[in-house]
Motif scaffolding. Structure first.
Motif, mmCIF file in Angstrom:
data_model
loop_
_atom_site.group_PDB
_atom_site.id
_atom_site.type_symbol
_atom_site.label_atom_id
_atom_site.label_comp_id
_atom_site.label_asym_id
_atom_site.label_seq_id
_atom_site.Cartn_x
_atom_site.Cartn_y
_atom_site.Cartn_z
ATOM 1 N N SER A 27 -3.204 10.071 2.122
ATOM 2 C CA SER A 27 -4.197 9.569 1.175
ATOM 3 C C SER A 27 -3.559 8.434 0.385
ATOM 4 O O SER A 27 -2.403 8.522 -0.035
ATOM 5 C CB SER A 27 -4.651 10.678 0.224
ATOM 6 O OG SER A 27 -3.547 11.237 -0.471
ATOM 7 N N GLU A 28 -4.308 7.373 0.201
ATOM 8 C CA GLU A 28 -3.766 6.200 -0.482
ATOM 9 C C GLU A 28 -3.682 6.449 -1.984
ATOM 10 O O GLU A 28 -4.611 6.988 -2.597
ATOM 11 C CB GLU A 28 -4.633 4.976 -0.213
ATOM 12 C CG GLU A 28 -4.050 3.691 -0.804
ATOM 13 C CD GLU A 28 -4.803 2.438 -0.397
ATOM 14 O OE1 GLU A 28 -4.409 1.344 -0.818
ATOM 15 O OE2 GLU A 28 -5.797 2.570 0.370
ATOM 16 N N VAL A 29 -2.550 6.033 -2.561
ATOM 17 C CA VAL A 29 -2.373 6.072 -4.013
ATOM 18 C C VAL A 29 -2.716 4.670 -4.534
ATOM 19 O O VAL A 29 -2.022 3.705 -4.245
ATOM 20 C CB VAL A 29 -0.920 6.441 -4.401
ATOM 21 C CG1 VAL A 29 -0.781 6.525 -5.915
ATOM 22 C CG2 VAL A 29 -0.506 7.750 -3.735
ATOM 23 N N LYS A 36 0.856 -1.180 0.000
ATOM 24 C CA LYS A 36 0.000 0.000 0.000
ATOM 25 C C LYS A 36 0.895 1.234 0.000
ATOM 26 O O LYS A 36 1.822 1.343 0.801
ATOM 27 C CB LYS A 36 -0.938 0.001 1.204
ATOM 28 C CG LYS A 36 -2.047 -1.056 1.125
ATOM 29 C CD LYS A 36 -2.990 -0.937 2.306
ATOM 30 C CE LYS A 36 -4.151 -1.928 2.187
ATOM 31 N NZ LYS A 36 -5.027 -1.612 1.042
ATOM 32 N N PHE A 67 1.033 5.454 0.240
ATOM 33 C CA PHE A 67 0.268 6.598 0.711
ATOM 34 C C PHE A 67 1.028 7.885 0.435
ATOM 35 O O PHE A 67 2.257 7.944 0.539
ATOM 36 C CB PHE A 67 -0.001 6.483 2.216
ATOM 37 C CG PHE A 67 -0.886 5.332 2.589
ATOM 38 C CD1 PHE A 67 -2.254 5.493 2.692
ATOM 39 C CD2 PHE A 67 -0.350 4.071 2.826
ATOM 40 C CE1 PHE A 67 -3.076 4.425 3.037
ATOM 41 C CE2 PHE A 67 -1.152 3.000 3.170
ATOM 42 C CZ PHE A 67 -2.527 3.181 3.271
ATOM 43 N N ARG A 68 0.297 8.916 0.087
ATOM 44 C CA ARG A 68 0.872 10.248 -0.084
ATOM 45 C C ARG A 68 0.590 11.046 1.179
ATOM 46 O O ARG A 68 -0.557 11.151 1.620
ATOM 47 C CB ARG A 68 0.273 10.935 -1.307
ATOM 48 C CG ARG A 68 0.839 12.342 -1.556
ATOM 49 C CD ARG A 68 0.285 12.951 -2.830
ATOM 50 N NE ARG A 68 0.848 12.279 -4.018
ATOM 51 C CZ ARG A 68 0.161 11.489 -4.825
ATOM 52 N NH1 ARG A 68 -1.115 11.214 -4.567
ATOM 53 N NH2 ARG A 68 0.731 10.947 -5.875
ATOM 54 N N PHE A 84 1.320 3.625 -9.940
ATOM 55 C CA PHE A 84 0.715 4.331 -8.813
ATOM 56 C C PHE A 84 0.583 5.793 -9.199
ATOM 57 O O PHE A 84 1.573 6.460 -9.526
ATOM 58 C CB PHE A 84 1.582 4.208 -7.558
ATOM 59 C CG PHE A 84 1.661 2.810 -7.005
ATOM 60 C CD1 PHE A 84 0.781 2.390 -6.018
ATOM 61 C CD2 PHE A 84 2.619 1.922 -7.465
ATOM 62 C CE1 PHE A 84 0.858 1.113 -5.499
ATOM 63 C CE2 PHE A 84 2.707 0.644 -6.949
ATOM 64 C CZ PHE A 84 1.818 0.227 -5.968
ATOM 65 N N GLY A 85 -0.635 6.296 -9.165
ATOM 66 C CA GLY A 85 -0.853 7.678 -9.541
ATOM 67 C C GLY A 85 -0.457 7.919 -10.990
ATOM 68 O O GLY A 85 -0.583 7.044 -11.850
ATOM 69 N N SER A 86 0.060 9.111 -11.259
ATOM 70 C CA SER A 86 0.408 9.477 -12.633
ATOM 71 C C SER A 86 1.892 9.368 -12.924
ATOM 72 O O SER A 86 2.312 9.469 -14.076
ATOM 73 C CB SER A 86 -0.044 10.914 -12.917
ATOM 74 O OG SER A 86 0.614 11.816 -12.032
#
Length: 298
Positions: A17-19, A5, A7-8, A156-158
């Motif tokens: 907040s989870e990515v 997991k 997180f940012r 994960f994310g962008s």
């Protein structure tokens, strides 16, 4: 990777907040990303994409490359889970072994004559990168006589890419034991000092025992210990010491004269910027944390 997991953190709001992880939209997306940064991600120099295998085999190899030790590498990609990825890769690997001159010509065109003359045909590799693998895939890797790496990816994310080594094999336990006997025999023949032979054996055991998925590659001037990438290179024993080169940033180490040395920018056999000089079994113990750090980063 499946259980990881990410997180940012947001210091201003004292929260996290989870990515969420995701797969690529199409297989070509992960292929393009890896090919553009293959040496950084896999320790493999990129040679060709979608390489045709002719009218008889009627196939296209996703990626061709050459690793740090000069071993030919085939990389095959799948967006998600595909039970046929290993068999497909092995099919292409068999083609490659039957077309060595063609591959060496490609290496010469892309990387030069020196690289082409040093291709290591004793240990060709298959790297499969996919969204996930089955337990049957993992079992097959450990049973097969070829060097195969299974790598799971996630986005994960962008702007974050995660790669996880799921399984790695180099021909099964019988081959590993035979290689070990041959390596010890060569060391015994090359070095008269029994203490250096014993020290080389202790280093070998320490590096192989760091964790799963360690492959050993024999070259004339060094022995590489490899996960996806080399993490250690052991040079033949000198009269009173062994030299091991690690993928550890010398700037992160408190260098000790006579034990550790920064060799970044200096020519030497193998790969790695940190030289470790080993003279006694106690030195091998002292180096254990450095070995582990290099293994973890590979």
């Amino acid at each position: 990777m499946v259980g990881l997991k990410l997180f940012r953190t947001d210091a201003s709001k004292c929260g996290v907040s989870e990515v969420m992880p995701r797969l690529v939209e199409v297989e070509a997306d992960v292929q393009g990303l890896v090919e553009a940064h293959m040496e950084t991600l896999l320790g493999v120099r990129f040679l060709a994409s979608e390489y045709g295998t002719g009218t008889v085999h009627k196939g296209r190899i996703d990626s061709l490359g050459l690793d740090e030790n000069g071993s030919p590498v085939i990389v095959e990609y799948k967006r998600g889970i595909d039970a046929g990825v290993i068999n497909q890769g092995l099919f292409y690997l068999a083609w490659l072994m039957d077309h060595r001159a063609e591959f060496e010509h490609l290496v010469r065109d892309r990387l030069g004559m020196r690289a082409a003359s040093q291709v290591l045909w004793s240990s060709p590799r298959l790297i499969c990168i996919a969204g996930d693998f089955t337990r049957y895939d993992v079992h097959a890797v450990h049973e097969h006589r070829r060097s195969i790496d299974l790598v799971r990816y996630r986005l994960f994310g962008s702007d974050l890419l995660g790669l996880e080594s799921v399984a790695s094999g180099s021909g099964g336990m019988q081959v590993a034991r035979r290689v070990r006997r041959q390596a010890v025999a060569r060391a015994t023949a090359d070095v008269q000092d029994a203490s250096m032979v014993e020290l080389a054996s202790a280093v070998d055991e320490a590096l192989l025992g760091l964790g799963g998925g360690v492959n050993r590659v024999e070259r004339k001037t060094y022995r590489a210990y490899q996960r996806l990438r080399n993490f250690a290179c052991l040079c033949p024993p000198q009269r009173s010491k062994l030299l091991v080169y690690l993928k550890v940033d010398p700037k992160d180490v408190d260098l000790v004269p006579g034990f550790t040395r920064d060799v970044s920018g200096l020519g030497h056999h193998g790969t790695g910027d940190l030289e470790v000089q080993l003279r006694t079994p106690r030195d091998v113990e002292r180096a254990q944390d450095l070995f582990l750090a290099s293994y973890a980063a590979a």
